[in-house]
Design a protein around this motif. Structure first.
Motif, PDB file in Angstrom:
ATOM      1  N   LEU A  10       1.523  79.326 -47.169  1.00 33.07           N
ATOM      2  CA  LEU A  10       2.115  80.470 -48.012  1.00 33.07           C
ATOM      3  C   LEU A  10       1.370  81.629 -47.523  1.00 33.07           C
ATOM      4  O   LEU A  10       0.129  81.630 -47.526  1.00 33.07           O
ATOM      5  N   CYS A  11       2.137  82.797 -47.167  1.00 36.14           N
ATOM      6  CA  CYS A  11       1.410  83.989 -46.947  1.00 36.14           C
ATOM      7  C   CYS A  11       1.873  84.995 -48.145  1.00 36.14           C
ATOM      8  O   CYS A  11       2.903  85.450 -48.096  1.00 36.14           O
ATOM      9  N   ARG A  12       0.860  85.435 -48.736  1.00 34.01           N
ATOM     10  CA  ARG A  12       1.244  86.466 -49.776  1.00 34.01           C
ATOM     11  C   ARG A  12       1.593  87.931 -49.472  1.00 34.01           C
ATOM     12  O   ARG A  12       1.991  88.459 -50.209  1.00 34.01           O
ATOM     13  N   ALA A  71       0.197  90.339 -36.996  1.00 32.72           N
ATOM     14  CA  ALA A  71       0.524  89.184 -37.496  1.00 32.72           C
ATOM     15  C   ALA A  71      -0.851  89.044 -38.516  1.00 32.72           C
ATOM     16  O   ALA A  71      -0.735  87.928 -39.415  1.00 32.72           O
ATOM     17  N   LEU A  72      -1.860  89.849 -38.428  1.00 26.65           N
ATOM     18  CA  LEU A  72      -2.933  89.561 -39.100  1.00 26.65           C
ATOM     19  C   LEU A  72      -2.842  90.041 -40.775  1.00 26.65           C
ATOM     20  O   LEU A  72      -3.366  89.289 -41.495  1.00 26.65           O
ATOM     21  N   GLN A  73      -2.334  90.925 -40.947  1.00 23.26           N
ATOM     22  CA  GLN A  73      -1.973  91.634 -42.256  1.00 23.26           C
ATOM     23  C   GLN A  73      -3.339  91.438 -43.016  1.00 23.26           C
ATOM     24  O   GLN A  73      -4.410  91.780 -42.577  1.00 23.26           O
ATOM     25  N   CYS A  74      -3.440  90.939 -44.198  1.00 30.94           N
ATOM     26  CA  CYS A  74      -4.634  91.144 -45.077  1.00 30.94           C
ATOM     27  C   CYS A  74      -5.405  89.743 -44.526  1.00 30.94           C
ATOM     28  O   CYS A  74      -6.624  90.030 -44.675  1.00 30.94           O
ATOM     29  N   GLY A  75      -5.072  88.954 -43.860  1.00 31.14           N
ATOM     30  CA  GLY A  75      -6.028  88.065 -43.143  1.00 31.14           C
ATOM     31  C   GLY A  75      -6.208  86.624 -43.648  1.00 31.14           C
ATOM     32  O   GLY A  75      -7.024  85.823 -43.579  1.00 31.14           O
ATOM     33  N   PHE A  76      -5.862  86.719 -45.256  1.00 33.19           N
ATOM     34  CA  PHE A  76      -6.291  85.658 -45.947  1.00 33.19           C
ATOM     35  C   PHE A  76      -5.742  84.252 -45.620  1.00 33.19           C
ATOM     36  O   PHE A  76      -6.441  83.263 -45.613  1.00 33.19           O
ATOM     37  N   CYS A  77      -4.482  84.134 -45.347  1.00 32.36           N
ATOM     38  CA  CYS A  77      -3.843  82.914 -44.810  1.00 32.36           C
ATOM     39  C   CYS A  77      -4.044  82.734 -43.310  1.00 32.36           C
ATOM     40  O   CYS A  77      -3.857  81.706 -43.051  1.00 32.36           O
ATOM     41  N   THR A  78      -4.616  83.631 -42.607  1.00 38.67           N
ATOM     42  CA  THR A  78      -4.485  83.734 -41.173  1.00 38.67           C
ATOM     43  C   THR A  78      -5.526  82.416 -40.735  1.00 38.67           C
ATOM     44  O   THR A  78      -4.805  81.671 -39.666  1.00 38.67           O
ATOM     45  N   PRO A  79      -6.745  82.002 -41.229  1.00 37.62           N
ATOM     46  CA  PRO A  79      -7.169  81.190 -40.613  1.00 37.62           C
ATOM     47  C   PRO A  79      -6.718  79.612 -40.456  1.00 37.62           C
ATOM     48  O   PRO A  79      -6.564  78.902 -39.660  1.00 37.62           O
TER      49      PRO A  79
END
Ligand code: FES
Ligand code: FES
Length: 152
Positions: free
Chosen positions: A130-132, A93-101
């Motif tokens: 929003l998750c890009r 579920a981490l993907q690029c991690g930008f929205c994760t925090p």
């Protein structure tokens, strides 16, 4: 201003117009809190203020004077990941991690109020983020799995 972040006390000057998100990132060096839209829409800047999830881009740093904050840096216990972080890792579920925090911080607050959510409730909570990378399904899987092991 004086503030406690992740259990550590800080005393830092904060100009009147400084956003809380910028204060955390630029004054305290806590760059885990991400800034996407700066309009309260994307959720990537979500942190906890006195135990409640808030959008740090919609608050002035001065409004947090005297409060207790928790950021994504405060989730892990040393080398031991928070169960939600572990679940994100396990479910890709981490993907690029930008929205994760922001999602992690919102999910911790969400599970504290609703420890046994349905997948639909998890999806509803996630609709505020929003998750890009657009991979919402594994994020729902991760939060649901964390709920099963009693993550808070
Ligand atoms: S940066 Fe705060 S909600 Fe998008
Ligand atoms: S994981 Fe890339 S923006 Fe959400």
């Amino acid at each position: 201003m004086a503030v406690t972040v992740n259990g550590r006390r800080y005393r830092e000057p904060a100009p009147d117009r400084l956003l809380l998100s910028d204060f955390l990132r630029h004054r305290l060096g806590l760059t885990g809190t991400h800034v996407g839209c700066e309009h309260g829409v994307c959720g990537s800047c979500t942190v906890h203020l006195d135990g409640a999830a808030v959008r740090s881009c919609l608050l002035l740093a001065a409004q947090a004077d005297g409060t207790e904050l928790r950021t994504v840096e405060g989730l892990a216990d040393g080398d031991r990941l928070h169960p939600l972080q572990e679940a994100f890792r396990e479910h890709f579920a981490l993907q690029c991690g930008f929205c994760t925090p922001g999602i992690l911080m919102a999910a911790v607050d969400f599970l504290a109020h609703n420890p046994t959510p349905t997948r639909r409730e998890v999806a509803e909570m996630l609709s505020g983020h929003l998750c890009r990378c657009t991979g919402y399904a594994p994020i729902i899987d991760a939060i649901a799995a964390a709920a099963e092991v009693g993550a808070e």
